[in-house]
Scaffold this motif. Structure first.
Motif, PDB file in Angstrom:
ATOM      1  N   THR A   4      18.024  25.576 -15.463  1.00  0.00           N
ATOM      2  CA  THR A   4      17.983  26.836 -16.206  1.00  0.00           C
ATOM      3  C   THR A   4      16.774  26.868 -17.141  1.00  0.00           C
ATOM      4  N   ALA A   5      15.972  25.805 -17.132  1.00  0.00           N
ATOM      5  CA  ALA A   5      14.789  25.740 -17.991  1.00  0.00           C
ATOM      6  C   ALA A   5      13.830  26.877 -17.653  1.00  0.00           C
ATOM      7  N   THR A   6      13.153  27.361 -18.685  1.00  0.00           N
ATOM      8  CA  THR A   6      12.146  28.406 -18.520  1.00  0.00           C
ATOM      9  C   THR A   6      10.853  27.934 -19.182  1.00  0.00           C
ATOM     10  N   GLU A   7       9.762  28.579 -18.847  1.00  0.00           N
ATOM     11  CA  GLU A   7       8.499  28.255 -19.507  1.00  0.00           C
ATOM     12  C   GLU A   7       8.624  28.478 -21.010  1.00  0.00           C
ATOM     13  N   GLU A   8       9.240  29.578 -21.393  1.00  0.00           N
ATOM     14  CA  GLU A   8       9.408  29.877 -22.820  1.00  0.00           C
ATOM     15  C   GLU A   8      10.202  28.780 -23.528  1.00  0.00           C
ATOM     16  N   GLY A   9      11.291  28.351 -22.913  1.00  0.00           N
ATOM     17  CA  GLY A   9      12.111  27.295 -23.501  1.00  0.00           C
ATOM     18  C   GLY A   9      11.370  25.978 -23.597  1.00  0.00           C
ATOM     19  N   LEU A  10      10.637  25.618 -22.554  1.00  0.00           N
ATOM     20  CA  LEU A  10       9.852  24.387 -22.587  1.00  0.00           C
ATOM     21  C   LEU A  10       8.745  24.467 -23.638  1.00  0.00           C
ATOM     22  N   ARG A  11       8.093  25.591 -23.708  1.00  0.00           N
ATOM     23  CA  ARG A  11       7.035  25.776 -24.706  1.00  0.00           C
ATOM     24  C   ARG A  11       7.598  25.556 -26.112  1.00  0.00           C
ATOM     25  N   LYS A  12       8.759  26.147 -26.383  1.00  0.00           N
ATOM     26  CA  LYS A  12       9.363  26.019 -27.712  1.00  0.00           C
ATOM     27  C   LYS A  12       9.781  24.578 -27.999  1.00  0.00           C
ATOM     28  N   THR A  13      10.529  23.973 -27.083  1.00  0.00           N
ATOM     29  CA  THR A  13      11.083  22.648 -27.363  1.00  0.00           C
ATOM     30  C   THR A  13      10.059  21.525 -27.278  1.00  0.00           C
ATOM     31  N   LEU A  14       9.075  21.660 -26.388  1.00  0.00           N
ATOM     32  CA  LEU A  14       8.094  20.584 -26.231  1.00  0.00           C
ATOM     33  C   LEU A  14       6.897  20.707 -27.170  1.00  0.00           C
ATOM     34  N   PHE A  15       6.473  21.935 -27.471  1.00  0.00           N
ATOM     35  CA  PHE A  15       5.236  22.093 -28.228  1.00  0.00           C
ATOM     36  C   PHE A  15       5.405  22.733 -29.602  1.00  0.00           C
ATOM     37  N   LYS A  16       6.405  23.537 -29.793  1.00  0.00           N
ATOM     38  CA  LYS A  16       6.646  24.112 -31.129  1.00  0.00           C
ATOM     39  C   LYS A  16       7.555  23.172 -31.925  1.00  0.00           C
ATOM     40  N   ASP A  17       8.726  22.844 -31.356  1.00  0.00           N
ATOM     41  CA  ASP A  17       9.684  21.977 -32.045  1.00  0.00           C
ATOM     42  C   ASP A  17       9.389  20.488 -31.854  1.00  0.00           C
ATOM     43  N   ARG A  18       8.593  20.156 -30.846  1.00  0.00           N
ATOM     44  CA  ARG A  18       8.203  18.774 -30.538  1.00  0.00           C
ATOM     45  C   ARG A  18       9.402  17.852 -30.356  1.00  0.00           C
ATOM     46  N   ARG A  19      10.351  18.287 -29.543  1.00  0.00           N
ATOM     47  CA  ARG A  19      11.573  17.511 -29.297  1.00  0.00           C
ATOM     48  C   ARG A  19      11.374  16.403 -28.274  1.00  0.00           C
ATOM     49  N   ALA A  20      10.338  16.525 -27.457  1.00  0.00           N
ATOM     50  CA  ALA A  20      10.060  15.533 -26.420  1.00  0.00           C
ATOM     51  C   ALA A  20       8.567  15.566 -26.128  1.00  0.00           C
ATOM     52  N   GLU A  21       8.116  14.575 -25.382  1.00  0.00           N
ATOM     53  CA  GLU A  21       6.716  14.475 -24.991  1.00  0.00           C
ATOM     54  C   GLU A  21       6.630  14.342 -23.478  1.00  0.00           C
ATOM     55  N   THR A  22       5.474  14.699 -22.932  1.00  0.00           N
ATOM     56  CA  THR A  22       5.281  14.638 -21.494  1.00  0.00           C
ATOM     57  C   THR A  22       3.948  13.983 -21.180  1.00  0.00           C
ATOM     58  N   VAL A  23       3.982  13.046 -20.254  1.00  0.00           N
ATOM     59  CA  VAL A  23       2.767  12.418 -19.744  1.00  0.00           C
ATOM     60  C   VAL A  23       2.576  12.914 -18.319  1.00  0.00           C
ATOM     61  N   ILE A  24       1.375  13.389 -18.030  1.00  0.00           N
ATOM     62  CA  ILE A  24       1.019  13.871 -16.697  1.00  0.00           C
ATOM     63  C   ILE A  24       0.193  12.787 -16.007  1.00  0.00           C
ATOM     64  N   CYS A  25       0.510  12.517 -14.764  1.00  0.00           N
ATOM     65  CA  CYS A  25      -0.262  11.586 -13.955  1.00  0.00           C
ATOM     66  C   CYS A  25      -1.071  12.403 -12.951  1.00  0.00           C
ATOM     67  N   GLU A  26      -2.371  12.190 -12.953  1.00  0.00           N
ATOM     68  CA  GLU A  26      -3.243  12.896 -12.011  1.00  0.00           C
ATOM     69  C   GLU A  26      -3.802  11.899 -11.009  1.00  0.00           C
ATOM     70  N   TYR A  27      -3.846  12.320  -9.756  1.00  0.00           N
ATOM     71  CA  TYR A  27      -4.432  11.504  -8.694  1.00  0.00           C
ATOM     72  C   TYR A  27      -5.583  12.303  -8.092  1.00  0.00           C
ATOM     73  N   GLN A  28      -6.762  11.760  -8.171  1.00  0.00           N
ATOM     74  CA  GLN A  28      -7.978  12.431  -7.700  1.00  0.00           C
ATOM     75  C   GLN A  28      -8.077  13.849  -8.277  1.00  0.00           C
ATOM     76  N   GLY A  29      -7.753  13.965  -9.566  1.00  0.00           N
ATOM     77  CA  GLY A  29      -7.872  15.228 -10.270  1.00  0.00           C
ATOM     78  C   GLY A  29      -6.734  16.208 -10.047  1.00  0.00           C
ATOM     79  N   LYS A  30      -5.731  15.840  -9.243  1.00  0.00           N
ATOM     80  CA  LYS A  30      -4.608  16.734  -8.963  1.00  0.00           C
ATOM     81  C   LYS A  30      -3.348  16.215  -9.655  1.00  0.00           C
ATOM     82  N   PRO A  31      -2.537  17.121 -10.222  1.00  0.00           N
ATOM     83  CA  PRO A  31      -1.279  16.686 -10.850  1.00  0.00           C
ATOM     84  C   PRO A  31      -0.356  16.080  -9.794  1.00  0.00           C
ATOM     85  N   ALA A  32       0.010  14.823 -10.014  1.00  0.00           N
ATOM     86  CA  ALA A  32       0.794  14.100  -9.013  1.00  0.00           C
ATOM     87  C   ALA A  32       2.188  13.716  -9.497  1.00  0.00           C
ATOM     88  N   GLY A  33       2.368  13.566 -10.802  1.00  0.00           N
ATOM     89  CA  GLY A  33       3.659  13.144 -11.320  1.00  0.00           C
ATOM     90  C   GLY A  33       3.717  13.323 -12.822  1.00  0.00           C
TER      91      GLY A  33
END
Length: 168
Positions: free
Chosen positions: A43-72
């Motif tokens: 049920t997650a939405t972009e708006e909800g993720l934006r609020k909880t991850l970047f406004k409220d800072r409730r969690a953090e996310t690490v992006i893994c890129e492979y040859q410049g493409k988001p992989a994980g």
């Protein structure tokens, strides 16, 4: 939150997500849910993720890129052990897209989470894995992780959560 970017080799880079990554994070969440046969539960939405991850800072996310493409990605937050008197890191999601599997990206994400936990003076690194997910279970055990069979996770959500909240 950190703004660290780490180049592992010519093909692999890890970086902390920025607010403009919200659509990508939601894409990863849905891909993981599909893999786990739980897409109908998202049920997650972009708006909800934006609020909880970047406004409220409730969690953090690490992006893994492979040859410049988001992989994980790995999405995590801090918990706390009263017995240790220290924080820990709980990995909510760790996922590599199927087309990028077999390249060691999942291991790199897990190793990075362990490194981050050590750098932040955490006492533990934890996560949950579905009981039927034998490939992930075998992988985690190969990295030295042990299942906590003496603990059972409990959860309340939705109407039950709202009902409990109103009971006080």
């Amino acid at each position: 939150m950190s703004s660290v970017s780490i180049t592992i080799n010519a093909d692999i880079r890890l970086r902390f997500a920025a607010e403009e990554d919200v659509p990508l994070i939601l894409e990863f969440v849905k891909a993981l849910a599909e893999y786990e046969h739980l897409l109908d539960k998202v049920t997650a939405t972009e708006e909800g993720l934006r609020k909880t991850l970047f406004k409220d800072r409730r969690a953090e996310t690490v992006i893994c890129e492979y040859q410049g493409k988001p992989a994980g990605f790995a999405l995590f937050f801090h918990n706390y052990s009263t017995f240790m008197g220290k924080p820990g890191i709980y990995i909510e999601d760790l996922f590599v897209k199927p087309e990028f599997r077999g390249k060691g990206l999942g291991k790199i994400l897990l190793l990075y989470m362990a490194k981050l936990a050590a750098e932040r003076d955490c006492g533990r690194l934890e996560w949950a894995c579905l009981n039927w997910n034998e490939p992930s279970i075998a992988f985690y055990k190969s990295q030295g992780a042990v299942p906590l069979s003496e603990w059972t996770t409990y959860r309340v959500t939705g109407d039950t959560l709202r009902s409990l909240a109103k009971s006080l």
